[in-house]
Design an enzyme around this catalytic site. Structure first.
Site, mmCIF file in Angstrom:
data_model
loop_
_atom_site.group_PDB
_atom_site.id
_atom_site.type_symbol
_atom_site.label_atom_id
_atom_site.label_comp_id
_atom_site.label_asym_id
_atom_site.label_seq_id
_atom_site.Cartn_x
_atom_site.Cartn_y
_atom_site.Cartn_z
ATOM 1 N N TYR A 80 60.905 54.832 58.730
ATOM 2 C CA TYR A 80 60.571 53.402 58.724
ATOM 3 C C TYR A 80 61.855 52.564 58.683
ATOM 4 O O TYR A 80 61.919 51.474 59.226
ATOM 5 C CB TYR A 80 59.620 53.054 57.576
ATOM 6 C CG TYR A 80 58.844 51.766 57.819
ATOM 7 C CD1 TYR A 80 57.947 51.653 58.874
ATOM 8 C CD2 TYR A 80 59.029 50.659 56.998
ATOM 9 C CE1 TYR A 80 57.250 50.480 59.105
ATOM 10 C CE2 TYR A 80 58.326 49.478 57.209
ATOM 11 C CZ TYR A 80 57.445 49.396 58.269
ATOM 12 O OH TYR A 80 56.748 48.219 58.497
ATOM 13 N N LYS B 247 60.545 44.132 56.144
ATOM 14 C CA LYS B 247 59.306 43.836 55.405
ATOM 15 C C LYS B 247 59.624 43.301 54.014
ATOM 16 O O LYS B 247 58.884 42.447 53.488
ATOM 17 C CB LYS B 247 58.407 45.069 55.319
ATOM 18 C CG LYS B 247 57.783 45.492 56.647
ATOM 19 C CD LYS B 247 56.944 44.404 57.294
ATOM 20 C CE LYS B 247 56.048 44.955 58.401
ATOM 21 N NZ LYS B 247 55.419 43.851 59.169
HETATM 22 P P1 NAD Z 1 50.188 46.055 67.247
HETATM 23 O O1 NAD Z 1 51.153 46.730 68.140
HETATM 24 O O2 NAD Z 1 48.782 46.010 67.664
HETATM 25 O O3 NAD Z 1 50.680 44.571 66.925
HETATM 26 C C1 NAD Z 1 52.037 44.208 66.889
HETATM 27 C C2 NAD Z 1 52.129 42.885 67.602
HETATM 28 O O4 NAD Z 1 53.448 42.334 67.535
HETATM 29 C C3 NAD Z 1 51.785 43.019 69.103
HETATM 30 O O5 NAD Z 1 50.686 42.192 69.406
HETATM 31 C C4 NAD Z 1 53.040 42.507 69.790
HETATM 32 O O6 NAD Z 1 52.758 41.807 70.977
HETATM 33 C C5 NAD Z 1 53.607 41.594 68.718
HETATM 34 N N1 NAD Z 1 55.011 41.271 68.967
HETATM 35 C C6 NAD Z 1 56.097 42.082 68.933
HETATM 36 N N2 NAD Z 1 57.200 41.394 69.295
HETATM 37 C C7 NAD Z 1 56.805 40.119 69.557
HETATM 38 C C8 NAD Z 1 57.469 38.960 70.009
HETATM 39 N N3 NAD Z 1 58.788 38.931 70.287
HETATM 40 N N4 NAD Z 1 56.740 37.809 70.162
HETATM 41 C C9 NAD Z 1 55.414 37.814 69.926
HETATM 42 N N5 NAD Z 1 54.721 38.888 69.499
HETATM 43 C C10 NAD Z 1 55.419 40.030 69.334
HETATM 44 O O7 NAD Z 1 50.342 46.794 65.827
HETATM 45 P P2 NAD Z 1 49.737 46.458 64.380
HETATM 46 O O8 NAD Z 1 49.845 47.721 63.642
HETATM 47 O O9 NAD Z 1 48.448 45.763 64.507
HETATM 48 O O10 NAD Z 1 50.839 45.472 63.790
HETATM 49 C C11 NAD Z 1 50.545 44.179 63.290
HETATM 50 C C12 NAD Z 1 51.311 43.927 61.994
HETATM 51 O O11 NAD Z 1 50.797 44.794 60.993
HETATM 52 C C13 NAD Z 1 52.811 44.193 62.071
HETATM 53 O O12 NAD Z 1 53.495 43.227 61.302
HETATM 54 C C14 NAD Z 1 52.921 45.554 61.402
HETATM 55 O O13 NAD Z 1 54.210 45.732 60.855
HETATM 56 C C15 NAD Z 1 51.876 45.401 60.332
HETATM 57 N N6 NAD Z 1 51.412 46.645 59.703
HETATM 58 C C16 NAD Z 1 50.950 47.686 60.468
HETATM 59 C C17 NAD Z 1 50.491 48.849 59.852
HETATM 60 C C18 NAD Z 1 50.015 50.035 60.656
HETATM 61 O O14 NAD Z 1 50.026 51.145 60.143
HETATM 62 N N7 NAD Z 1 49.577 49.851 61.884
HETATM 63 C C19 NAD Z 1 50.495 48.931 58.445
HETATM 64 C C20 NAD Z 1 50.947 47.850 57.691
HETATM 65 C C21 NAD Z 1 51.402 46.708 58.339
HETATM 66 O O1 0WE Z 2 55.097 48.147 60.689
HETATM 67 C C1 0WE Z 2 54.678 49.100 61.310
HETATM 68 C C2 0WE Z 2 55.040 49.271 62.771
HETATM 69 C C3 0WE Z 2 56.441 48.840 62.982
HETATM 70 C C4 0WE Z 2 57.038 49.048 64.338
HETATM 71 C C5 0WE Z 2 56.698 50.070 65.204
HETATM 72 C C6 0WE Z 2 57.363 50.193 66.415
HETATM 73 C C7 0WE Z 2 57.080 51.321 67.374
HETATM 74 C C8 0WE Z 2 57.475 50.971 68.795
HETATM 75 C C9 0WE Z 2 58.052 48.190 64.686
HETATM 76 N N1 0WE Z 2 58.719 48.302 65.858
HETATM 77 C C10 0WE Z 2 58.387 49.276 66.715
HETATM 78 N N2 0WE Z 2 59.112 49.372 67.869
HETATM 79 C C11 0WE Z 2 58.772 50.217 68.879
HETATM 80 O O2 0WE Z 2 59.494 50.301 69.888
HETATM 81 N N3 0WE Z 2 53.905 50.031 60.653
HETATM 82 C C12 0WE Z 2 53.657 49.853 59.237
HETATM 83 C C13 0WE Z 2 53.379 51.258 61.292
HETATM 84 C C14 0WE Z 2 54.392 52.328 61.042
HETATM 85 O O3 0WE Z 2 55.491 52.428 61.810
HETATM 86 C C15 0WE Z 2 56.254 53.465 61.291
HETATM 87 C C16 0WE Z 2 55.610 54.018 60.178
HETATM 88 C C17 0WE Z 2 54.413 53.287 60.009
HETATM 89 C C18 0WE Z 2 53.404 53.474 58.931
HETATM 90 C C19 0WE Z 2 57.490 53.949 61.725
HETATM 91 C C20 0WE Z 2 58.065 55.023 61.042
HETATM 92 C C21 0WE Z 2 57.449 55.560 59.928
HETATM 93 C C22 0WE Z 2 56.210 55.069 59.487
#
Ligand code: NAD
Ligand code: 0WE
Length: 263
Positions: A155, A162
């Site tokens: 991460y 974050k």
């Molecule tokens: P996702 O890929 O569906 O959403 C990520 C979004 O970020 C996408 O819609 C992408 O278009 C947008 N984005 C990235 N760069 C951008 C830019 N320059 N301008 C505008 N939009 C931009 O994935 P998700 O998991 O739904 O992520 C949403 C949020 O939830 C993120 O902040 C992620 O860190 C957080 N999150 C995800 C998880 C997980 O496990 N999936 C857990 C906790 C928190």
């Molecule tokens: O916040 C996130 C996703 C963050 C994320 C993921 C990507 C993958 C593709 C941010 N930037 C990128 N850029 C890319 O090019 N999460 C909480 C989901 C997540 O991502 C991880 C996790 C978990 C959980 C990455 C490494 C280890 C654990």
């Protein structure tokens, strides 16, 4: 109906698996009128069917890396809505090479800058542009992850971003409190979304999560959506600057009980 007569802007909906998708469906179910931003043309086709499900026809392109794009988004929104009740920031990004391998080896100045810019500053930037259009009793919401306070493999610099986003939530809450605007974050457990799909060993992480979490499972975007609807509603009028965990209890458990069951 938690959100009757309220209007919210939803960002970060890339496809039906996005956490923003679960949030939009829950908020719409609770009576909110919704508008959406999308990062680029390519993602618009995924957004449209979900926006339609939510009876919304407001889609605005917004790349949060660009101040002009953010300003243009809220200017366009103002021609549809003079005032609204808040937005959901569901955006996070670091270059892929930052999220693989040893933290010290992987992290560089450019990756650090981009992660913090897109994943944390963008929340401040959107709040700045939205402020003049927000009603009293508005609510802003962002999505964070446990990597802000605890280490884990891969991460890496996203954990730092974050941590910044969570401090951002508190400072925005302090700044906007006088306008009766609340600012909160949900710390979600791992969910298989687009952003998670490129992550190495993500399936292993999901099963580890289920093993340790008191509820013995992962969470869904719908469960995150239900808490989002609550935090954006007037039922949460006394909550601001808070990080609410929606993770099946994972963050409170240091070790899985099942390892030590004698039966
Ligand atoms: P996702 O890929 O569906 O959403 C990520 C979004 O970020 C996408 O819609 C992408 O278009 C947008 N984005 C990235 N760069 C951008 C830019 N320059 N301008 C505008 N939009 C931009 O994935 P998700 O998991 O739904 O992520 C949403 C949020 O939830 C993120 O902040 C992620 O860190 C957080 N999150 C995800 C998880 C997980 O496990 N999936 C857990 C906790 C928190
Ligand atoms: O916040 C996130 C996703 C963050 C994320 C993921 C990507 C993958 C593709 C941010 N930037 C990128 N850029 C890319 O090019 N999460 C909480 C989901 C997540 O991502 C991880 C996790 C978990 C959980 C990455 C490494 C280890 C654990």
């Amino acid at each position: 109906m938690l959100l009757k007569d309220k209007k919210f802007l939803i960002s970060g909906l890339a496809n039906k698996y996005s956490i923003a998708s679960g949030i939009a469906l829950a908020m719409n179910r609770e009576g909110a009128e919704l508008a959406f931003t999308y990062q680029n043309e390519r993602l618009l086709k995924n957004l449209k069917p979900i926006a339609e499900q939510c009876n919304s026809d407001i889609f605005l392109e917004c790349d949060v890396a660009d101040d002009n794009s953010i300003a243009a988004t809220f200017k366009q929104l103002s021609s549809k809505w003079k005032k609204f009740d808040g937005f959901v920031h569901s955006i996070g990004y670091a270059p892929a090479d930052q999220l693989e391998g040893d933290f010290l080896e992987a992290t560089n100045r450019e990756g650090f800058k981009i992660a913090h810019d897109i994943s944390s500053y963008s929340f401040t930037a959107m709040a700045k542009e939205a402020k003049s259009m927000l009603n009293e009793n508005s609510a802003l919401l962002t999505l964070t992850y446990l990597g802000s306070t605890q280490t884990m493999p891969n991460y890496n610099v996203m954990g730092l971003a974050k941590a910044s986003l969570e401090a951002n939530t508190r400072f925005l809450a302090a700044s906007l409190g006088k306008d009766n605007i609340r600012v909160n974050a949900i710390s979600a457990g791992p969910i298989k979304t687009l952003a998670a799909s490129g992550v190495k060993n993500f399936r292993k992480m999901l099963s580890q999560h289920s093993n340790r979490a008191p509820l013995g499972r992962t969470v869904t975007a719908e469960e995150v959506g239900n808490v989002a609807a609550f935090l954006c509603s007037d039922y949460a009028s006394g909550i601001t600057g808070e990080i609410t965990y929606v993770d099946a209890g994972f963050n409170i458990a240091a070790m899985p009980l099942t390892e030590f069951n004698n039966d």
